[in-house]
Structures are given as structure tokens and as C-alpha cells.
Design an enzyme around this catalytic site. Structure first.
Site, PDB file in Angstrom:
ATOM      1  N   ASN A   1      22.299   3.014  65.227  1.00 23.66           N
ATOM      2  CA  ASN A   1      21.075   3.522  64.600  1.00 23.66           C
ATOM      3  C   ASN A   1      20.795   4.924  65.147  1.00 23.66           C
ATOM      4  O   ASN A   1      20.381   5.077  66.293  1.00 23.66           O
ATOM      5  CB  ASN A   1      19.923   2.559  64.915  1.00 23.66           C
ATOM      6  CG  ASN A   1      18.586   3.007  64.352  1.00 23.66           C
ATOM      7  OD1 ASN A   1      18.377   4.178  64.059  1.00 23.66           O
ATOM      8  ND2 ASN A   1      17.668   2.074  64.214  1.00 23.66           N
TER       9      ASN A   1
ATOM     10  N   CYS B   1      12.644   7.885  61.809  1.00 21.82           N
ATOM     11  CA  CYS B   1      13.886   7.641  61.067  1.00 21.82           C
ATOM     12  C   CYS B   1      13.774   8.081  59.608  1.00 21.82           C
ATOM     13  O   CYS B   1      14.783   8.177  58.916  1.00 21.82           O
ATOM     14  CB  CYS B   1      14.261   6.170  61.141  1.00 21.82           C
ATOM     15  SG  CYS B   1      14.380   5.575  62.829  1.00 21.82           S
TER      16      CYS B   1
ATOM     17  N   HIS C   1      18.797   3.839  55.528  1.00 20.99           N
ATOM     18  CA  HIS C   1      18.794   4.133  56.964  1.00 20.99           C
ATOM     19  C   HIS C   1      19.462   2.961  57.679  1.00 20.99           C
ATOM     20  O   HIS C   1      19.160   1.801  57.404  1.00 20.99           O
ATOM     21  CB  HIS C   1      17.347   4.315  57.441  1.00 20.99           C
ATOM     22  CG  HIS C   1      17.206   4.269  58.931  1.00 20.99           C
ATOM     23  ND1 HIS C   1      18.063   4.948  59.775  1.00 20.99           N
ATOM     24  CD2 HIS C   1      16.328   3.625  59.727  1.00 20.99           C
ATOM     25  CE1 HIS C   1      17.707   4.716  61.019  1.00 20.99           C
ATOM     26  NE2 HIS C   1      16.660   3.908  61.024  1.00 20.99           N
TER      27      HIS C   1
HETATM   28  C1  LIG Z   1      15.208  -4.878  67.886  1.00 20.54           C
HETATM   29  C2  LIG Z   1      15.797  -6.034  67.120  1.00 20.54           C
HETATM   30  C3  LIG Z   1      17.302  -5.873  66.983  1.00 20.54           C
HETATM   31  C4  LIG Z   1      15.544  -7.313  67.903  1.00 20.54           C
HETATM   32  O1  LIG Z   1      16.029  -8.418  67.186  1.00 20.54           O
HETATM   33  P1  LIG Z   1      15.096  -9.696  66.954  1.00 20.54           P
HETATM   34  O2  LIG Z   1      15.895 -10.648  66.222  1.00 20.54           O
HETATM   35  O3  LIG Z   1      13.822  -9.212  66.320  1.00 20.54           O
HETATM   36  O4  LIG Z   1      14.868 -10.170  68.411  1.00 20.54           O
HETATM   37  P2  LIG Z   1      13.499 -10.558  69.136  1.00 20.54           P
HETATM   38  O5  LIG Z   1      12.849  -9.307  69.615  1.00 20.54           O
HETATM   39  O6  LIG Z   1      12.715 -11.488  68.272  1.00 20.54           O
HETATM   40  O7  LIG Z   1      14.084 -11.352  70.362  1.00 20.54           O
HETATM   41  C5  LIG Z   1      14.712 -12.608  70.209  1.00 20.54           C
HETATM   42  C6  LIG Z   1      15.273 -13.034  71.548  1.00 20.54           C
HETATM   43  O8  LIG Z   1      16.414 -12.228  71.858  1.00 20.54           O
HETATM   44  C7  LIG Z   1      16.255 -11.623  73.119  1.00 20.54           C
HETATM   45  N1  LIG Z   1      16.901 -10.315  73.081  1.00 20.54           N
HETATM   46  C8  LIG Z   1      16.380  -9.128  72.690  1.00 20.54           C
HETATM   47  N2  LIG Z   1      17.299  -8.167  72.811  1.00 20.54           N
HETATM   48  C9  LIG Z   1      18.426  -8.767  73.273  1.00 20.54           C
HETATM   49  C10 LIG Z   1      19.713  -8.303  73.584  1.00 20.54           C
HETATM   50  N3  LIG Z   1      20.062  -6.998  73.449  1.00 20.54           N
HETATM   51  N4  LIG Z   1      20.629  -9.178  74.007  1.00 20.54           N
HETATM   52  C11 LIG Z   1      20.330 -10.484  74.170  1.00 20.54           C
HETATM   53  N5  LIG Z   1      19.122 -10.985  73.886  1.00 20.54           N
HETATM   54  C12 LIG Z   1      18.186 -10.124  73.436  1.00 20.54           C
HETATM   55  C13 LIG Z   1      14.759 -11.542  73.313  1.00 20.54           C
HETATM   56  O9  LIG Z   1      14.431 -11.438  74.668  1.00 20.54           O
HETATM   57  C14 LIG Z   1      14.308 -12.837  72.708  1.00 20.54           C
HETATM   58  O10 LIG Z   1      14.519 -13.872  73.623  1.00 20.54           O
HETATM   59  P3  LIG Z   1      13.479 -15.085  73.750  1.00 20.54           P
HETATM   60  O11 LIG Z   1      13.514 -15.774  72.415  1.00 20.54           O
HETATM   61  O12 LIG Z   1      14.063 -15.892  74.856  1.00 20.54           O
HETATM   62  O13 LIG Z   1      12.174 -14.459  74.059  1.00 20.54           O
HETATM   63  C15 LIG Z   1      15.156  -6.144  65.718  1.00 20.54           C
HETATM   64  O14 LIG Z   1      13.834  -6.607  65.857  1.00 20.54           O
HETATM   65  C16 LIG Z   1      15.115  -4.859  64.944  1.00 20.54           C
HETATM   66  O15 LIG Z   1      16.130  -4.337  64.551  1.00 20.54           O
HETATM   67  N6  LIG Z   1      13.901  -4.393  64.604  1.00 20.54           N
HETATM   68  C17 LIG Z   1      13.654  -3.336  63.644  1.00 20.54           C
HETATM   69  C18 LIG Z   1      13.851  -2.022  64.208  1.00 20.54           C
HETATM   70  C19 LIG Z   1      13.500  -0.980  63.184  1.00 20.54           C
HETATM   71  O16 LIG Z   1      13.697  -1.121  62.007  1.00 20.54           O
HETATM   72  N7  LIG Z   1      12.957   0.137  63.657  1.00 20.54           N
HETATM   73  C20 LIG Z   1      12.571   1.177  62.788  1.00 20.54           C
HETATM   74  C21 LIG Z   1      13.682   2.053  62.431  1.00 20.54           C
HETATM   75  S1  LIG Z   1      14.567   2.600  63.818  1.00 20.54           S
END
Ligand SMILES: CC(C)(COP(=O)(O)OP(=O)(O)OC[C@H]1O[C@@H](n2cnc3c(N)ncnc32)[C@H](O)[C@@H]1OP(=O)(O)O)[C@@H](O)C(=O)NCCC(=O)NCCS
Length: 326
Positions: A283, A113, A253
Site C-alpha cells: 500500500n 491515499c 487504490h
Molecule cells: C489494517 C488491517 C489489515 C487489519 O486487518 P483486520 O482484519 O481489520 O484486523 P483487526 O485489526 O480486526 O485485527 C484482528 C486480529 O489480528 C491481529 N493482528 C493485527 N495485525 C496483525 C499482524 N500484522 N499479524 C498478526 N496479527 C495481527 C489483531 O491484533 C487482532 O487480534 P485479536 O483478535 O487477538 O485482537 C485492515 O483493517 C485494513 O486493511 N484496514 C483498512 C486500511 C485502509 O483502507 N486504510 C485507508 C487507505 S490506506
């Protein structure tokens, strides 16, 4: 003083809209979860079976037109992408052929990214060397083609699109000011497509195991992203003896609205000085900053002389920032 300036800009998005409600029918998710955890309501994905170069060329033509430059005048084409048309040759070369830019050098940059800011730095160095006059840089991704549509942690975030800018020589105070690029390969496995390269060539097993699709440790990446984007933003500001208060527009970004808000809070740059389009665009990795810049310009959010801060974070891991005096 001679500088490198952004002389033209353009972007292109696929026409197909994929809403959160559409995703509810594909994976176990909800519009509410996606909106509150990412800020995304809908995103664009290619629905016509077109390659990356199609959208890259569309964005490039708009950038060339706005800079009043003919493709034949291009000296260099740099395509920042992790989703190329093919592994060989570089998509930059395919873009070159489609545009008709015979005297241009053409190649790709893979910095996740952060790729657009990496390409911007290459363009700046090329122009300041005096050996290249007109450089086209493109940030373009068709992430939908590498998406695991059974993985709700990635398929709700990533999207498709392309943005392009023309970098040429200019005079200060305008120009691309301080730029900082960072990487940490220790975290190479945080965002990855495990198979399809020389380490793990494509086989029936890798395909059926979904190893040729994007995997991301989202939660681990999230925390590092906030800290890194803040640090690298402060780094480029300090190099120009500026502070966050001097930033007219912050164009981050568009990875996750919660990341954008957290970085803004830490820097003291409020929503009124931050450009956000993630709600509609999702994204788009390396394409996200040039698409956002193009929209910001068209919406009148940037004017001549403004100090614009660009910052990104992504696979590699890589992170980067650039200050541009528009
Ligand atoms: C991917 C992202 C949106 C996930 O959000 P999060 O708040 O971190 O979520 P988590 O991975 O901690 O998951 C929390 C819960 O939601 C659930 N979950 C994950 N994706 C889900 C979805 N699409 N819908 C519903 N629930 C979801 C998980 O299974 C987890 O459930 P649990 O608590 O029962 O285990 C977030 O981590 C993110 O944006 N990360 C950074 C990405 C980034 O910057 N990448 C580099 C540039 S691209």
C-alpha cells in the site's frame, strides 16, 4: 470538444524488497496472516536513505519521456503526498529544481491515499481553464520513514514508491471524464501522525512516545472504505450515464486486497477487469494508483479508447474517483 488527457505516465519503486518473512523477524506476525488479511507478499522500501523527491523525479522523467515533453515546457507541478522531503518547502518545488522546470508553478496536495485523484482534478481544471498547457502530477510516498516498526497493524501494509502522469489538452472522446472528491474531517483521527505539526510540535516526549509515526484505526477504516469506494465509483459512472458493465479496467487504490475484492463484488466488476499489484507493491498511499496505471499500461491491460475507473480512499478521511477514457 476540448478535454484534459493523460499524455504520459511513469513510475519508480525502490530496489529494496521487504518480504513478509522479513517482517516476521521484526514484529509478531506471519506470512500467512499478512497474505490472507491484506493480499501482500512483499513490498518495496527505500534502503538507501534517499528522499521522496528522488523517486518522484525518477517517475516524472519517465512520464515526461513517454509524453515527449521537456521539463522546461511544464506549467504546473503538483505532488500528492503525505510524506514530503521536508515540511517546508513543498516537495513539488524540490522536484521542480531537480527536473529543471523554471516556468512551472509547483506545490503539494495532502489528501492521503486519495491524493492522486485530487491532483488529477486540479490538473484537469488547470488545463481546461486554458491557462496551463502541461501539468505534471505525481503521487509519491515514502511511508517507511513514518512507520512504527513495533506496530504490526501498520508496518505490514504500507510501502514506498512513486508514479507520475502528464496532463495536457486533448479532444473528446479521450480525456479525464467525471471526477468526484469527498472528505469527512469528523474522522480525521482514523489515520494520522499525531505529532510533528503545530497542534503537537515535535519534542523528545513525542518522539519517545512514537507520536511522530503513523497510527491507523484499520478495522474501523476498513468498513467505511468499502462503502465509500463503491459509492463514489457509482457517482462518477452515473454522471457519465455509464454503469459498472461499461468499465474496461478498474484501477483501485491498493489498500488491502479484501477491500478491492469486496468493492469489485458490489460493483459487479470481476478480477479480469480489475488491476491488482498489491501482492508485490503493498500500500503506497497516494502513489498506488499512478504506479498501478503505469504497470497496467505496460502489461497491455489498457488500450486507447478504454474506459478506466480510478477510485481511492484514505486519511482525512478522503475518498475520490475518476473516470478516464484512455
Ligand atoms: C489494517 C488491517 C489489515 C487489519 O486487518 P483486520 O482484519 O481489520 O484486523 P483487526 O485489526 O480486526 O485485527 C484482528 C486480529 O489480528 C491481529 N493482528 C493485527 N495485525 C496483525 C499482524 N500484522 N499479524 C498478526 N496479527 C495481527 C489483531 O491484533 C487482532 O487480534 P485479536 O483478535 O487477538 O485482537 C485492515 O483493517 C485494513 O486493511 N484496514 C483498512 C486500511 C485502509 O483502507 N486504510 C485507508 C487507505 S490506506
Amino acid at each position: 470538444m476540448k478535454t484534459a488527457v493523460i499524455a504520459g505516465i511513469g513510475s519508480a519503486l525502490p530496489s529494496k524488497i521487504l518480504t513478509n518473512e522479513d517482517l516476521e523477524k521484526i514484529v509478531d506476525t506471519s506470512d500467512e496472516w499478512i497474505r490472507t488479511r491484506t493480499g501482500i507478499r512483499e513490498r518495496r522500501i527505500d534502503g538507501d536513505g534517499l528522499p521522496l523527491s528522488h523517486y518522484a523525479v525518477e517517475a516524472s522523467r519517465r512520464a515526461l519521456e513517454s509524453a515527449s515533453i521537456d521539463p522546461a515546457e511544464l506549467d504546473m507541478i503538483v505532488c500528492a503526498t503525505v510524506t514530503p522531503d521536508r515540511l517546508i518547502p513543498a516537495t513539488g518545488c524540490i522536484i521542480q529544481r531537480k527536473l529543471g522546470a523554471p516556468k512551472s508553478a509547483a506545490f503539494d496536495v495532502a489528501a492521503g491515499c486519495s491524493g492522486f485523484i485530487y491532483a488529477l482534478q486540479i490538473a484537469k481544471m488547470a488545463v481546461l481553464s486554458g491557462e496551463y498547457r502541461n501539468v505534471l502530477i505525481i503521487g509519491a510516498e515514502l511511508l517507511s520513514k513514518y512507520m512504527d516498526w513495533t506496530d504490526r497493524t501498520t508496518c505490514v501494509i504500507f510501502a514506498d514508491g512513486a508514479g507520475a502522469v502528464i496532463v495536457t489538452a486533448g479532444e473528446s472522446p479521450r480525456g479525464i471524464l467525471a471526477t468526484a472528491l469527498h472528505s469527512d474531517g469528523e474522522m480525521a483521527d482514523f489515520i494520522t501522525i499525531p505529532a510533528g505539526g503545530t497542534e503537537r510540535p515535535t519534542t523528545i516526549e513525542t518522539v519517545s512516545g512514537r507520536e511522530n509515526l503513523i497510527k491507523m484505526k484499520g478495522n474501523e477504516t476498513f468498513k467505511i472504505a468499502i462503502r465509500s469506494i463503491e459509492d463514489v465509483s457509482r457517482e462518477v459512472l452515473a454522471r457519465e450515464r455509464l454503469t459498472p458493465a461499461d468499465v474496461d479496467l478498474f484501477v483501485p487504490h491498493q489498500a488491502n486486497l479484501r477491500i478491492i475484492d469486496a468493492v469489485g463484488q458490489r460493483l459487479g466488476i470481476g478480477a479480469e477487469r480489475t488491476f491488482v499489484n498489491i501482492e508485490r507493491v503493498g500500500n503506497t498511499s497516494a502513489a498506488s494508483i499512478p504506479i498501478a496505471l503505469d504497470e497496467a499500461l505496460r502489461e497491455g491491460r489498457m488500450k486507447k479508447g478504454d474506459t478506466v475507473l480510478l477510485a481511492a480512499f484514505g486519511a482525512g478521511l478522503t475518498w475520490a474517483a475518476s473516470l478516464v477514457r484512455w
